[in-house]
Design a protein around this motif. Structure first.
Motif, PDB file in Angstrom:
ATOM      1  N   GLU A  92       0.830  -1.211   0.000  1.00 46.54           N
ATOM      2  CA  GLU A  92       0.000   0.000   0.000  1.00 46.54           C
ATOM      3  C   GLU A  92       0.860   1.255   0.000  1.00 46.54           C
ATOM      4  O   GLU A  92       0.560   2.240  -0.692  1.00 46.54           O
ATOM      5  CB  GLU A  92      -0.918   0.016   1.223  1.00 46.54           C
ATOM      6  CG  GLU A  92      -2.089  -0.940   1.136  1.00 46.54           C
ATOM      7  CD  GLU A  92      -2.971  -0.835   2.374  1.00 46.54           C
ATOM      8  OE1 GLU A  92      -2.868   0.176   3.101  1.00 46.54           O
ATOM      9  OE2 GLU A  92      -3.766  -1.765   2.598  1.00 46.54           O
ATOM     10  N   ASN A 103      -5.637   6.782  -2.947  1.00 50.81           N
ATOM     11  CA  ASN A 103      -5.938   5.359  -2.801  1.00 50.81           C
ATOM     12  C   ASN A 103      -6.588   4.822  -4.074  1.00 50.81           C
ATOM     13  O   ASN A 103      -7.801   4.895  -4.251  1.00 50.81           O
ATOM     14  CB  ASN A 103      -6.866   5.139  -1.599  1.00 50.81           C
ATOM     15  CG  ASN A 103      -7.363   3.706  -1.520  1.00 50.81           C
ATOM     16  OD1 ASN A 103      -6.791   2.797  -2.107  1.00 50.81           O
ATOM     17  ND2 ASN A 103      -8.462   3.500  -0.813  1.00 50.81           N
ATOM     18  N   LYS A 106      -6.343   0.035  -2.970  1.00 55.21           N
ATOM     19  CA  LYS A 106      -6.240  -0.601  -1.661  1.00 55.21           C
ATOM     20  C   LYS A 106      -7.062  -1.890  -1.608  1.00 55.21           C
ATOM     21  O   LYS A 106      -6.604  -2.915  -1.095  1.00 55.21           O
ATOM     22  CB  LYS A 106      -6.710   0.359  -0.565  1.00 55.21           C
ATOM     23  CG  LYS A 106      -6.488  -0.175   0.837  1.00 55.21           C
ATOM     24  CD  LYS A 106      -6.816   0.870   1.892  1.00 55.21           C
ATOM     25  CE  LYS A 106      -6.564   0.326   3.297  1.00 55.21           C
ATOM     26  NZ  LYS A 106      -6.839   1.340   4.335  1.00 55.21           N
TER      27      LYS A 106
END
Length: 273
Positions: A92, A103, A106
């Motif tokens: 991540e 993001n 994720k």
């Protein structure tokens, strides 16, 4: 000798399938409410080029998940999940560095990382790698996750915790704990890698997508489910998906959970037989 060669099991590279899955999902166009080659969907902070950088950063980690599955193959399920988490966090962080904090993947890292880890574990044990064995392994690794990480927590600080306590939605954790039951039940029986739009619609029809709930509440989720069901029931063409894209963008709805499950479907579909 010919008979022995004929029965030799084919080698399945789940890490390679996982990378393929991310590229296939990104390039699928049009993709209602999601980033594709035409537009950014309902996302103001993401575009196609950002997803390319994200995939390039993530992909080398899939082999590491596989290696970890081999290394820790003989540890208990609960121990392995704890050992897997630091690798997932590092992956991540690589994504966030590449995307400057956005993001993008994720959910994909979580699901595909589990599948790669499960594949490594199966390979180390000399077990067959297929959709059913991967599903079973992931389910075993994630048993109790919903209870530990959603049900027993009272803070309701994260979106996942709030949705669980308010609506009973288990999100990505529930999917993993079930062994990706949504994919296994609603996509794999109809699996066709040349009909990815159809596979995505099948997912959007049934998936209780937490991304949709975050953006549009339960009404937004039901809107996308009903829209997908109608297209599948009456038949659809390219222009129907273009129009659906416009409608979801207008409502700021993005079925990101279904996009993640489409990537899972690509991996499990590649291991189906």
């Amino acid at each position: 000798m010919a008979g022995l060669l004929a029965t030799k099991p084919r080698v399945i590279n789940v890490a390679a399938l996982a990378e393929e899955a991310l590229w296939q999902e990104l390039e699928l166009t049009p993709k209602p409410g999601l980033v594709d080659k035409n537009n950014n969907g309902s996302h103001r902070d993401m575009d196609h080029a950002l997803f390319v950088r994200s995939i390039q950063a993530i992909s080398p980690w899939f082999a590491r998940f596989d290696d970890a599955g081999r290394e820790f193959a003989l540890r208990t399920d609960s121990e392995q999940l704890a050992l897997l988490r630091p690798i997932g966090i590092a992956c991540e962080q690589a994504m966030l560095r590449a995307t400057h904090g956005v993001n993008t993947h994720k959910g994909g890292i979580f699901a595909l990382g589990l599948l790669c880890f499960a594949a490594g574990r199966l390979a180390e044990k000399g077990s067959q790698i297929n959709a059913l064995s991967l599903s079973s392994q992931v389910s075993g690794l994630c048993q109790g996750m919903v209870q530990r990480e959603l049900a027993s927590r009272q803070s309701r600080a994260t979106a996942g915790e709030k949705q669980f306590h308010q609506f009973g939605l288990t999100g990505a954790r529930g999917e993993a704990e079930s062994g990706f039951a949504t994919v296994m039940r609603h996509v794999l029986p109809y699996w066709n890698p040349r009909a990815m739009h159809e596979m995505l619609l099948r997912l959007m029809k049934v998936n209780p997508d937490s991304n949709l709930v975050s953006r549009g509440g339960m009404a937004g989720m039901r809107y996308v489910q009903n829209y997908s069901q109608q297209l599948l029931a009456r038949g659809w063409q390219h222009n129907d998906l273009v129009e659906m894209d416009k409608q979801l963008i207008a409502r700021n709805l993005s079925p990101g959970g279904s996009a993640d499950l489409l990537s899972v479907a690509w991996v499990l579909g590649g291991c189906k037989y």
